[in-house]
Motif scaffolding. Sequence first.
Motif, PDB file in Angstrom:
ATOM      1  N   UNK A 128      22.942  20.945  43.256  1.00 42.74           N
ATOM      2  CA  UNK A 128      21.918  20.401  42.366  1.00 42.74           C
ATOM      3  C   UNK A 128      21.606  18.935  42.643  1.00 42.74           C
ATOM      4  N   UNK A 129      22.358  18.273  43.534  1.00 45.91           N
ATOM      5  CA  UNK A 129      22.006  16.901  43.904  1.00 45.91           C
ATOM      6  C   UNK A 129      20.720  16.867  44.726  1.00 45.91           C
ATOM      7  N   UNK A 130      20.281  18.018  45.217  1.00 44.37           N
ATOM      8  CA  UNK A 130      19.066  18.075  46.027  1.00 44.37           C
ATOM      9  C   UNK A 130      17.876  18.514  45.188  1.00 44.37           C
ATOM     10  N   UNK A 131      16.719  18.053  45.583  1.00 49.40           N
ATOM     11  CA  UNK A 131      15.478  18.442  44.933  1.00 49.40           C
ATOM     12  C   UNK A 131      14.320  17.860  45.715  1.00 49.40           C
ATOM     13  N   UNK A 132      13.135  18.220  45.334  1.00 54.38           N
ATOM     14  CA  UNK A 132      11.948  17.738  46.037  1.00 54.38           C
ATOM     15  C   UNK A 132      11.323  16.602  45.248  1.00 54.38           C
ATOM     16  N   UNK A 147      18.633  13.475  52.356  1.00 62.07           N
ATOM     17  CA  UNK A 147      18.841  12.562  51.232  1.00 62.07           C
ATOM     18  C   UNK A 147      18.789  13.321  49.905  1.00 62.07           C
ATOM     19  N   UNK A 148      19.818  13.219  49.071  1.00 61.61           N
ATOM     20  CA  UNK A 148      19.763  13.843  47.751  1.00 61.61           C
ATOM     21  C   UNK A 148      18.715  13.168  46.857  1.00 61.61           C
ATOM     22  N   UNK A 149      17.888  13.963  46.243  1.00 61.47           N
ATOM     23  CA  UNK A 149      16.924  13.468  45.249  1.00 61.47           C
ATOM     24  C   UNK A 149      16.938  14.441  44.072  1.00 61.47           C
ATOM     25  N   UNK A 150      17.979  14.394  43.246  1.00 63.06           N
ATOM     26  CA  UNK A 150      18.143  15.389  42.176  1.00 63.06           C
ATOM     27  C   UNK A 150      16.994  15.363  41.182  1.00 63.06           C
ATOM     28  N   UNK A 151      16.680  16.546  40.662  1.00 67.88           N
ATOM     29  CA  UNK A 151      15.568  16.701  39.736  1.00 67.88           C
ATOM     30  C   UNK A 151      16.021  17.227  38.378  1.00 67.88           C
ATOM     31  N   UNK A 152      17.295  17.076  38.077  1.00 64.82           N
ATOM     32  CA  UNK A 152      17.827  17.473  36.767  1.00 64.82           C
ATOM     33  C   UNK A 152      18.904  16.478  36.368  1.00 64.82           C
ATOM     34  N   UNK A 153      19.172  16.387  35.081  1.00 59.06           N
ATOM     35  CA  UNK A 153      20.234  15.490  34.612  1.00 59.06           C
ATOM     36  C   UNK A 153      21.567  15.854  35.246  1.00 59.06           C
ATOM     37  N   UNK A 154      21.861  17.136  35.305  1.00 58.19           N
ATOM     38  CA  UNK A 154      23.115  17.605  35.904  1.00 58.19           C
ATOM     39  C   UNK A 154      23.232  17.126  37.354  1.00 58.19           C
ATOM     40  N   UNK A 155      22.163  17.312  38.141  1.00 58.33           N
ATOM     41  CA  UNK A 155      22.194  16.887  39.529  1.00 58.33           C
ATOM     42  C   UNK A 155      22.351  15.388  39.670  1.00 58.33           C
ATOM     43  N   UNK A 156      21.700  14.635  38.797  1.00 60.56           N
ATOM     44  CA  UNK A 156      21.840  13.179  38.832  1.00 60.56           C
ATOM     45  C   UNK A 156      23.264  12.768  38.496  1.00 60.56           C
ATOM     46  N   UNK A 157      23.863  13.413  37.499  1.00 60.11           N
ATOM     47  CA  UNK A 157      25.256  13.100  37.151  1.00 60.11           C
ATOM     48  C   UNK A 157      26.173  13.336  38.348  1.00 60.11           C
ATOM     49  N   UNK A 158      25.994  14.463  39.001  1.00 64.59           N
ATOM     50  CA  UNK A 158      26.851  14.780  40.146  1.00 64.59           C
ATOM     51  C   UNK A 158      26.690  13.747  41.261  1.00 64.59           C
ATOM     52  N   UNK A 159      25.453  13.336  41.535  1.00 63.73           N
ATOM     53  CA  UNK A 159      25.223  12.377  42.619  1.00 63.73           C
ATOM     54  C   UNK A 159      25.793  11.007  42.276  1.00 63.73           C
ATOM     55  N   UNK A 160      25.630  10.573  41.031  1.00 65.76           N
ATOM     56  CA  UNK A 160      26.212   9.302  40.607  1.00 65.76           C
ATOM     57  C   UNK A 160      27.733   9.337  40.776  1.00 65.76           C
ATOM     58  N   UNK A 161      28.354  10.430  40.375  1.00 66.95           N
ATOM     59  CA  UNK A 161      29.807  10.544  40.492  1.00 66.95           C
ATOM     60  C   UNK A 161      30.255  10.566  41.955  1.00 66.95           C
TER      61      UNK A 161
END
Length: 325
Positions: A128-132, A147-161
């Motif tokens: 989920x860290x990936x998105x368009x 490059x990860x560009x998450x498109x959900x809160x969950x994906x953003x949380x994972x990438x930040x961590x």
Amino acid sequence: MNILITGGAGFLGTRLALALLERGSLRGRAIRTLVLADLFPASHPALLADARVRADTGDLLERLPALMQADYDAVFHLASAVSGECEADFELGLRSNLEATRRLLEAQRAQQARTGQAPLFFFASSVAVYGSDAAIPLPAVVQDDTLPTPQSSYGIHKFVCEQLLADYTRKGYIDGRAARLMTVSVRPGRPNGAASGFLSGIVREPLAGLEAVCPVDPSTAVALASPDTTIAGILKVVEASREDFGGRTAVNLPALTVTVAQMLEALGRSAGPEAVARVRIAPDAAVARIVGGWPARFESARAARLGLRADASFDDVIAQFRALS
């Protein structure tokens, strides 16, 4: 070796705990204690019977001060609020995913200062860290350097961590390893709040004689991994040398790419057309948006160099599930 698994009573946590206990060692050291931290206690008979296992039950953020009074040689951080939950409850996601992980890392930094040894820390990240993104469209095939560009809160949380883990590793506070897990299918048990939960439900429920709902178009392609492949990937990542792991960024675990229609065809080959007939297609725009934003095709060269391979087919994935049911 003393080991902590957060989310240790959940499906993957239980599978990981059983695999570790069967091995008896990690990185060449005997496992002395295995602490399973979760909202509820472990229920698997083999875990309940093993004297090396201890349960720590309750909210992780609230339990951390007491939990981290002990020193751990390895931490497997699997606990997380899942995708659908994070979209529905923004505060829950921030608390359960970001704040809990940050405090857990801080506890490990304090341990390193006390002992002079950097503990192993595995973080379960996600596809989920990936998105368009409008500025950076998602490629047809995700490579290790996409490059990860998450498109959900969950994906953003994972990438930040992931980035926190990399920085704590750079500073020498931990030996951090992050792996981006694919959607695990087929999961046993009850449905959870994950947007991807139907990717288990459309097999699990029909095999049990129950109806299931598919909230996406059958042509939707997804990236999956069986439970066995996922656990093998986690263990390979933590056993690898720092050099073999390669850098500090998260590694993409191998993925089997299938469409939902192909999953249902495999279900039919395994259990007959009556099983497929129990699946009802009922589009859900919110779920389709989340799942459709995740990449479905990967070329994971780093994982391949570690000796990891994707599941051969979804028929094999179903056979694995039925063997354990």
